[in-house]
Motif scaffolding. Structure first.
Motif, PDB file in Angstrom:
ATOM      1  N   GLU A  99     -13.976  13.911  25.595  1.00  9.84           N
ATOM      2  CA  GLU A  99     -14.443  15.042  24.784  1.00  9.84           C
ATOM      3  C   GLU A  99     -15.955  15.227  24.903  1.00  9.84           C
ATOM      4  O   GLU A  99     -16.449  16.357  24.980  1.00  9.84           O
ATOM      5  CB  GLU A  99     -14.047  14.833  23.317  1.00  9.84           C
ATOM      6  CG  GLU A  99     -14.445  15.973  22.414  1.00  9.84           C
ATOM      7  CD  GLU A  99     -13.785  17.303  22.760  1.00  9.84           C
ATOM      8  OE1 GLU A  99     -12.709  17.309  23.381  1.00  9.84           O
ATOM      9  OE2 GLU A  99     -14.380  18.344  22.420  1.00  9.84           O
ATOM     10  N   ALA A 100     -16.684  14.112  24.949  1.00 12.01           N
ATOM     11  CA  ALA A 100     -18.143  14.213  25.103  1.00 12.01           C
ATOM     12  C   ALA A 100     -18.493  14.854  26.440  1.00 12.01           C
ATOM     13  O   ALA A 100     -19.395  15.703  26.514  1.00 12.01           O
ATOM     14  CB  ALA A 100     -18.785  12.837  24.983  1.00 12.01           C
ATOM     15  N   ARG A 103     -17.721  18.614  26.287  1.00 12.67           N
ATOM     16  CA  ARG A 103     -18.749  19.326  25.507  1.00 12.67           C
ATOM     17  C   ARG A 103     -20.067  19.418  26.276  1.00 12.67           C
ATOM     18  O   ARG A 103     -20.751  20.434  26.236  1.00 12.67           O
ATOM     19  CB  ARG A 103     -18.970  18.652  24.155  1.00 12.67           C
ATOM     20  CG  ARG A 103     -17.808  18.890  23.216  1.00 12.67           C
ATOM     21  CD  ARG A 103     -18.040  18.203  21.891  1.00 12.67           C
ATOM     22  NE  ARG A 103     -16.899  18.372  21.034  1.00 12.67           N
ATOM     23  CZ  ARG A 103     -16.900  19.122  19.921  1.00 12.67           C
ATOM     24  NH1 ARG A 103     -17.991  19.738  19.550  1.00 12.67           N
ATOM     25  NH2 ARG A 103     -15.811  19.216  19.204  1.00 12.67           N
ATOM     26  N   GLY A 106     -19.816  22.029  28.869  1.00 14.80           N
ATOM     27  CA  GLY A 106     -19.841  23.344  28.243  1.00 14.80           C
ATOM     28  C   GLY A 106     -21.239  23.825  27.898  1.00 14.80           C
ATOM     29  O   GLY A 106     -21.440  25.003  27.619  1.00 14.80           O
ATOM     30  N   GLN A 107     -22.215  22.935  27.934  1.00 15.39           N
ATOM     31  CA  GLN A 107     -23.587  23.290  27.575  1.00 15.39           C
ATOM     32  C   GLN A 107     -24.519  23.425  28.775  1.00 15.39           C
ATOM     33  O   GLN A 107     -25.678  23.787  28.614  1.00 15.39           O
ATOM     34  CB  GLN A 107     -24.161  22.231  26.630  1.00 15.39           C
ATOM     35  CG  GLN A 107     -23.418  22.147  25.321  1.00 15.39           C
ATOM     36  CD  GLN A 107     -23.940  21.012  24.442  1.00 15.39           C
ATOM     37  OE1 GLN A 107     -24.972  20.428  24.720  1.00 15.39           O
ATOM     38  NE2 GLN A 107     -23.217  20.717  23.382  1.00 15.39           N
TER      39      GLN A 107
END
Length: 128
Positions: A99-100, A103, A106-107
């Motif tokens: 998940e990290a 994320r 995604g940035q």
């Protein structure tokens, strides 16, 4: 989650300034040389710079050797390697590594995404 005492930690402001001087130098620097380079932008005591360099050496972020009566310091690794170590440590501490990573991806900017795709393609080509 167990903690790894030897995991890299982010640098404090003064540690980062000192490391930037070492990364920018062509060779090892004495405490005096680092102090002179920083004196142009900040008022620091010589002993403060000496203490920071000693602390960085104990953290194994710098390597030092004797040059007469003085110590000379150089970065133990390139800035990019330290950043990679910090990112890997952050992922290890994230709890849900997947998940990290999602994320983080995604940035990133389009340019950074292209760099990541290129790096993954090279990794796949290397590993066959």
């Amino acid at each position: 989650m167990p903690t790894d005492e030897k995991a890299p930690r982010p640098l404090g402001d003064l540690e980062r300034l000192v490391m930037e001087q070492l990364w920018a130098a062509d060779g090892a620097l004495t405490v005096r040389e680092v102090h002179e380079r920083l004196s142009g932008t900040r008022e620091l005591a010589y002993t403060t710079v000496m203490t920071v360099l000693d602390r960085l050496a104990k953290k194994q972020l710098t390597e030092r050797e004797r040059a007469g009566k003085a110590w000379q310091y150089k970065a133990a690794a390139p800035r990019e390697e330290m950043a990679a170590d910090l990112m890997r440590d952050a992922l290890d501490r994230a709890g849900d590594r997947r998940e990290a990573l999602v994320r983080f991806v995604g940035q990133v900017s389009d340019e950074e995404a292209a760099l990541l795709r290129d790096a993954l393609a090279r990794l796949e080509a290397r590993d066959g």
